[in-house]
Scaffold this motif. Structure first.
Motif, short mmCIF file in Angstrom:
data_model
loop_
_atom_site.label_atom_id
_atom_site.label_comp_id
_atom_site.label_asym_id
_atom_site.label_seq_id
_atom_site.Cartn_x
_atom_site.Cartn_y
_atom_site.Cartn_z
N ILE A 81 0.85 -1.18 0.00
CA ILE A 81 0.00 0.00 0.00
C ILE A 81 0.89 1.23 0.00
N TYR A 82 0.51 2.17 -0.81
CA TYR A 82 1.23 3.42 -0.86
C TYR A 82 0.83 4.25 0.35
N GLN A 83 1.79 4.57 1.20
CA GLN A 83 1.47 5.38 2.36
C GLN A 83 1.06 6.77 1.91
N ASN A 84 0.00 7.25 2.49
CA ASN A 84 -0.53 8.56 2.16
C ASN A 84 -0.99 9.19 3.47
N MET A 85 -0.10 9.93 4.11
CA MET A 85 -0.41 10.46 5.43
C MET A 85 -1.55 11.48 5.42
N PRO A 86 -1.68 12.35 4.41
CA PRO A 86 -2.85 13.23 4.41
C PRO A 86 -4.17 12.45 4.35
N GLU A 87 -4.21 11.38 3.56
CA GLU A 87 -5.42 10.53 3.51
C GLU A 87 -5.62 9.83 4.84
N ALA A 88 -4.54 9.36 5.44
CA ALA A 88 -4.63 8.70 6.74
C ALA A 88 -5.25 9.64 7.77
N LYS A 89 -4.74 10.84 7.82
CA LYS A 89 -5.23 11.83 8.78
C LYS A 89 -6.70 12.15 8.53
N LYS A 90 -7.08 12.31 7.27
CA LYS A 90 -8.46 12.63 6.91
C LYS A 90 -9.42 11.56 7.42
N TRP A 91 -9.11 10.29 7.15
CA TRP A 91 -10.03 9.23 7.53
C TRP A 91 -10.03 8.98 9.03
N LEU A 92 -8.87 9.09 9.65
CA LEU A 92 -8.83 8.93 11.10
C LEU A 92 -9.61 10.04 11.79
N GLN A 93 -9.51 11.26 11.26
CA GLN A 93 -10.24 12.38 11.85
C GLN A 93 -11.74 12.19 11.71
N LYS A 94 -12.19 11.70 10.55
CA LYS A 94 -13.62 11.44 10.35
C LYS A 94 -14.12 10.41 11.37
N ALA A 95 -13.32 9.37 11.58
CA ALA A 95 -13.72 8.35 12.55
C ALA A 95 -13.72 8.91 13.96
N ALA A 96 -12.69 9.68 14.30
CA ALA A 96 -12.60 10.28 15.64
C ALA A 96 -13.77 11.23 15.89
N ASP A 97 -14.16 11.97 14.86
CA ASP A 97 -15.29 12.90 15.00
C ASP A 97 -16.59 12.18 15.32
N GLN A 98 -16.65 10.88 15.00
CA GLN A 98 -17.83 10.07 15.32
C GLN A 98 -17.66 9.34 16.65
N GLY A 99 -16.56 9.62 17.34
CA GLY A 99 -16.36 9.02 18.65
C GLY A 99 -15.56 7.73 18.66
N ASN A 100 -14.97 7.36 17.55
CA ASN A 100 -14.18 6.13 17.49
C ASN A 100 -12.90 6.30 18.31
N GLU A 101 -12.82 5.61 19.42
CA GLU A 101 -11.70 5.75 20.35
C GLU A 101 -10.37 5.30 19.74
N LYS A 102 -10.40 4.24 18.96
CA LYS A 102 -9.16 3.77 18.32
C LYS A 102 -8.62 4.82 17.36
N ALA A 103 -9.50 5.51 16.67
CA ALA A 103 -9.08 6.57 15.75
C ALA A 103 -8.49 7.74 16.52
N LYS A 104 -9.09 8.08 17.64
CA LYS A 104 -8.56 9.16 18.48
C LYS A 104 -7.15 8.82 18.94
N GLU A 105 -6.95 7.58 19.38
CA GLU A 105 -5.63 7.14 19.83
C GLU A 105 -4.62 7.17 18.68
#
Length: 79
Positions: A43-67
């Motif tokens: 997989i091609y690492q893409n940190m901006p995409e990683a941050k975007k999707w993790l933030q979306k999950a965290a905004d919904q309360g996903n604790e693993k994404a927040k961590e």
């Protein structure tokens, strides 16, 4: 069964785009090269995409994404 990382990412992305916070977390983790089920060599690492999707999950309360945001980006996600 043969592991198809590209197909898996395609399916995770569909679920993430539909608003599933677990899929958003997994997709973000894969893009960060931080997921146990995504082969970082395939997989091609893409940190901006990683941050975007993790933030979306965290905004919904996903604790693993927040961590993950805190660990990978030093971002303290709101509760």
């Amino acid at each position: 069964m043969k592991k198809d990382v590209n197909k898996a990412l395609e399916l995770w992305k569909k679920a993430a785009e539909a608003g599933d916070s677990e899929a958003q977390y997994v997709l973000g983790s894969c893009y960060a090269g931080d997921a146990e089920y995504c082969d970082p060599d395939k997989i091609y690492q893409n940190m901006p995409e990683a941050k975007k999707w993790l933030q979306k999950a965290a905004d919904q309360g996903n604790e693993k994404a927040k961590e993950a945001l805190e660990r990978l980006f030093h971002i303290k996600a709101s509760s």
